[in-house]
Design a protein around this motif. Structure first.
Motif, mmCIF file in Angstrom:
data_model
loop_
_atom_site.group_PDB
_atom_site.id
_atom_site.type_symbol
_atom_site.label_atom_id
_atom_site.label_comp_id
_atom_site.label_asym_id
_atom_site.label_seq_id
_atom_site.Cartn_x
_atom_site.Cartn_y
_atom_site.Cartn_z
ATOM 1 N N GLN A 98 0.811 -1.228 0.000
ATOM 2 C CA GLN A 98 0.000 0.000 0.000
ATOM 3 C C GLN A 98 0.839 1.271 0.000
ATOM 4 O OE1 GLN A 98 -3.176 0.520 -0.304
ATOM 5 N NE2 GLN A 98 -4.239 -1.370 0.231
ATOM 6 N N PHE A 99 2.131 1.167 0.336
ATOM 7 C CA PHE A 99 2.940 2.392 0.342
ATOM 8 C C PHE A 99 3.083 2.924 -1.083
ATOM 9 C CE2 PHE A 99 6.591 5.173 0.392
ATOM 10 C CZ PHE A 99 6.460 5.838 1.596
ATOM 11 N N PRO A 100 2.944 4.236 -1.278
ATOM 12 C CA PRO A 100 3.120 4.801 -2.631
ATOM 13 C C PRO A 100 4.600 4.757 -3.015
ATOM 14 C CG PRO A 100 2.816 6.562 -1.040
ATOM 15 C CD PRO A 100 2.619 5.273 -0.288
ATOM 16 N N ALA A 101 5.010 3.646 -3.610
ATOM 17 C CA ALA A 101 6.431 3.375 -3.799
ATOM 18 C C ALA A 101 6.930 3.685 -5.208
ATOM 19 C CB ALA A 101 6.727 1.917 -3.443
ATOM 20 N N ASP A 102 6.152 4.412 -5.995
ATOM 21 C CA ASP A 102 6.683 4.859 -7.286
ATOM 22 C C ASP A 102 7.895 5.759 -7.034
ATOM 23 O OD1 ASP A 102 5.624 7.964 -7.667
ATOM 24 O OD2 ASP A 102 4.350 6.747 -6.355
ATOM 25 N N ALA A 103 8.735 5.900 -8.051
ATOM 26 C CA ALA A 103 10.029 6.569 -7.872
ATOM 27 C C ALA A 103 9.874 7.992 -7.323
ATOM 28 C CB ALA A 103 10.794 6.587 -9.195
ATOM 29 N N GLN A 104 8.909 8.734 -7.832
ATOM 30 C CA GLN A 104 8.755 10.118 -7.399
ATOM 31 C C GLN A 104 8.277 10.207 -5.950
ATOM 32 O OE1 GLN A 104 9.648 12.930 -9.095
ATOM 33 N NE2 GLN A 104 9.249 13.883 -7.120
ATOM 34 N N SER A 105 7.334 9.356 -5.580
ATOM 35 C CA SER A 105 6.834 9.386 -4.208
ATOM 36 C C SER A 105 7.918 8.952 -3.221
ATOM 37 C CB SER A 105 5.602 8.484 -4.062
ATOM 38 O OG SER A 105 4.539 8.967 -4.846
ATOM 39 N N GLY A 158 -1.477 -5.161 3.202
ATOM 40 C CA GLY A 158 -0.560 -4.388 2.374
ATOM 41 C C GLY A 158 0.095 -3.199 3.052
ATOM 42 N N ASN A 159 -0.094 -3.041 4.378
ATOM 43 C CA ASN A 159 0.469 -1.847 5.016
ATOM 44 C C ASN A 159 1.941 -2.018 5.355
ATOM 45 O OD1 ASN A 159 -2.694 -1.394 5.961
ATOM 46 N ND2 ASN A 159 -1.512 0.470 5.561
ATOM 47 N N HIS A 170 5.468 -0.098 7.220
ATOM 48 C CA HIS A 170 5.672 0.533 8.537
ATOM 49 C C HIS A 170 5.119 1.951 8.561
ATOM 50 C CE1 HIS A 170 7.427 1.484 12.361
ATOM 51 N NE2 HIS A 170 8.320 2.318 11.855
ATOM 52 N N MET A 171 5.018 2.590 7.399
ATOM 53 C CA MET A 171 4.584 3.997 7.310
ATOM 54 C C MET A 171 3.078 4.064 7.049
ATOM 55 S SD MET A 171 7.458 5.266 7.970
ATOM 56 C CE MET A 171 6.917 6.966 7.828
ATOM 57 N N ILE A 172 2.304 3.532 7.986
ATOM 58 C CA ILE A 172 0.872 3.347 7.771
ATOM 59 C C ILE A 172 0.150 4.658 7.451
ATOM 60 C CG2 ILE A 172 -1.253 2.666 8.982
ATOM 61 C CD1 ILE A 172 0.416 0.440 10.339
ATOM 62 N N MET A 173 0.592 5.747 8.078
ATOM 63 C CA MET A 173 -0.112 7.032 7.851
ATOM 64 C C MET A 173 0.158 7.618 6.470
ATOM 65 S SD MET A 173 2.994 7.651 8.921
ATOM 66 C CE MET A 173 2.912 7.278 10.674
ATOM 67 N N MET A 174 1.103 7.001 5.750
ATOM 68 C CA MET A 174 1.395 7.452 4.387
ATOM 69 C C MET A 174 0.874 6.471 3.333
ATOM 70 S SD MET A 174 5.317 8.747 4.742
ATOM 71 C CE MET A 174 5.739 10.200 5.720
ATOM 72 N N ASP A 175 0.511 5.262 3.777
ATOM 73 C CA ASP A 175 0.072 4.240 2.822
ATOM 74 C C ASP A 175 -1.185 4.713 2.089
ATOM 75 O OD1 ASP A 175 2.186 2.605 3.521
ATOM 76 O OD2 ASP A 175 1.004 1.387 4.924
ATOM 77 N N ARG A 176 -1.431 4.098 0.939
ATOM 78 C CA ARG A 176 -2.568 4.570 0.126
ATOM 79 C C ARG A 176 -3.914 4.379 0.815
ATOM 80 N NH1 ARG A 176 0.621 2.406 -4.165
ATOM 81 N NH2 ARG A 176 -0.571 0.492 -3.949
ATOM 82 N N ASN A 177 -3.960 3.436 1.774
ATOM 83 C CA ASN A 177 -5.195 3.256 2.543
ATOM 84 C C ASN A 177 -5.134 3.977 3.893
ATOM 85 O OD1 ASN A 177 -3.316 1.676 3.770
ATOM 86 N ND2 ASN A 177 -4.626 -0.141 3.983
#
Lengths: 320, 320
Positions: B156-163, B291-292, B294-301
């Motif tokens: 769920q983390f926005p792991a695209d290169a820019q993010s 899908g979360n 460690h950075m749950i507050m940043m994940d897409r959900n």
């Protein structure tokens, strides 16, 4: 607080800029990040992002500024200096939001939320950290020390012991070797936000002049509050189409440094005018506004000075 | 952005806490703060304020939280991690403001706008700075490196290169020697704001447990998002009247560190329960939220997980 609520259409933050630095050949080390956690093997080798900049954006509804208004802080401080004043009043962030400006507050590179990742390794230098005593004279609050508590006659800075302590808590270490990175990051910020009014204080004025010379199409007006330095003499023509307001406070004559700094600022203003630019200089005491320290946006009459800025921007058609 | 405006009754910031440190016997040095300015003789001797903490407060109108809600960030980050997510969505600061909570976002001591005045000199240690590569595995995004870009299935983390780059830009150097100062500053923050809900992430969870044990009358509920550590075993009784929610994300089993960290967290929760406390533990995958990182507050959900927190707080009568 008796001020009415403000409606925010949107607000948030981001980081921009910075460049990649690769490190190799250093030994890994074990780090226990938190007592009671589990040790991690930290490999210091790899890629670092150095020199990014943090910015916080607030857009009021309705919006009346024709472009965003950026607040660029001075040396040893962070964007927090534009928020609540040391004596708990609303700061310039509040003032300009209430006037309907989209307000962008940045933390300069290696300060505040921008972080100082590998700054000493990449730029050299040691961090300059201020004592409680140091800025008392240098920011023209009074003679002696803050513990003695004597202020210049009519001083507007909230210099009571508690407010001074609040102010000092907001001062952060700074390097004097990061100008190039900081200017690049301000360029990235202007690139992301687009054409803006830049209101800058002290060291921020140095970056504002230079940024306006580098990216003149991105700067609709410059408001320089006691700028610590000037732009490049060889590039004054780039400033010809950007209206500039320079503001100086009180107690400059008796200061060991500010007469020279202001004189250089006025000479640069004259050079910009000679190249076709419009630069207005306001010595606050000369128009009857007395008692301002170097920290004009924190002084007790901060709203009055912000009001001058607001009128000046409105006269230039930047506020609808 | 399609979200409606939010009305702020008030907003602003302040610094709290810190202690005085006196320095003597060091040589003064000349510093040119800004090119083209005037050199200043900087006396490093005098009084320093060390260990103060920055906090930003936003109060919505109308207000529906019965007490303020604090967001305490994790290691290597600042309060900015609760603002806009790396992929540009509204963060938990927005979520809880929109629910009517007065939201207090702090920067831990020596990070962000709190500054690191004399931290190396007073606490020892070297700053830990993360590479672009380091947190990819440690925060359970995926195997390999961010440059390779492979993520765990369903991540769920926005792991695209820019993010990812945006996320790394928000990481700041940290010392691992400042826990005592930081705990004291959180105590000062609770003292100034008064009884609050504390929502804490990772290292922030360590401080939240300890602060609740030190000042239980100031903490109305604890929400611990992947806390990196526990409270003191000898003081579990202090937590008997504070409801606690612990939240863990996905991909823990295959991680080299998190099974042990979570096991210690669950054992501590059991000890608190044995002392009469109420601790609820939510393993997100066990309730179908997968899908979360460690950075749950940043994940897409992130909003879905914040919604769980909101419901839990409302059930405890903390939201009107």
């Amino acid at each position: 607080m008796s001020n009415p609520p403000v409606a925010l259409a949107r607000w948030g933050s981001f980081h921009v800029g910075g460049r990649e630095v690769r490190v190799a050949g250093e030994p890994p080390r074990e780090v226990l990040f938190t007592p009671g956690s589990a040790p991690a093997l930290l490999d210091p080798n790899g890629t670092y992002l150095v020199g990014a900049m943090y910015a916080q954006v607030m857009e009021p509804a309705p919006r009346r500024g024709t472009v965003p208004l950026m607040l660029w802080h001075g040396g040893g401080l962070t964007g927090a200096c534009w928020e609540t004043t040391p004596d708990g009043r609303e700061g310039w962030q509040h003032f300009f939001l209430r006037q309907g400006w989209e307000v962008v507050v940045g933390d300069a590179v290696e300060r505040g939320r921008s972080g100082w990742t590998r700054i000493p390794e990449e730029t050299g230098g040691v961090p300059v950290t201020l004592t409680v005593e140091n800025p008392w004279q240098r920011f023209r609050i009074g003679p002696g020390t803050p513990q003695e508590g004597r202020v210049f006659p009519g001083q507007q800075f909230p210099a009571d012991a508690q407010s001074w302590r609040n102010f000092i808590r907001g001062c952060v270490p700074r390097f004097t070797t990061t100008d190039e990175l900081t200017l690049a990051a301000y360029g990235a910020l202007l690139g992301r936000i687009g054409p803006s009014v830049v209101v800058a204080h002290s060291q921020g004025g140095f970056f504002a002049w230079r940024a306006a010379q580098e990216w003149p199409e991105k700067v609709r007006a410059l408001v320089l509050v006691e700028p610590a330095s000037t732009g490049l003499a060889g590039k004054v023509a780039a400033l010809a189409d950007i209206p500039v307001l320079m503001i100086y406070g009180d107690y400059i004559e008796g200061d060991p440094r500010w007469p020279a700094i202001r004189a250089r600022g006025l000479a640069f203003a004259e050079a910009v005018r000679a190249a076709g630019g419009q630069v207005e200089v306001v010595d606050l005491p000369a128009i009857g506004i007395t008692g301002n320290s170097h920290m004009i946006m924190m002084d007790r009459n901060s709203d009055a000075v912000a009001g001058l800025v607001q009128e000046w921007l409105a006269r230039r058609g930047l506020h609808a």
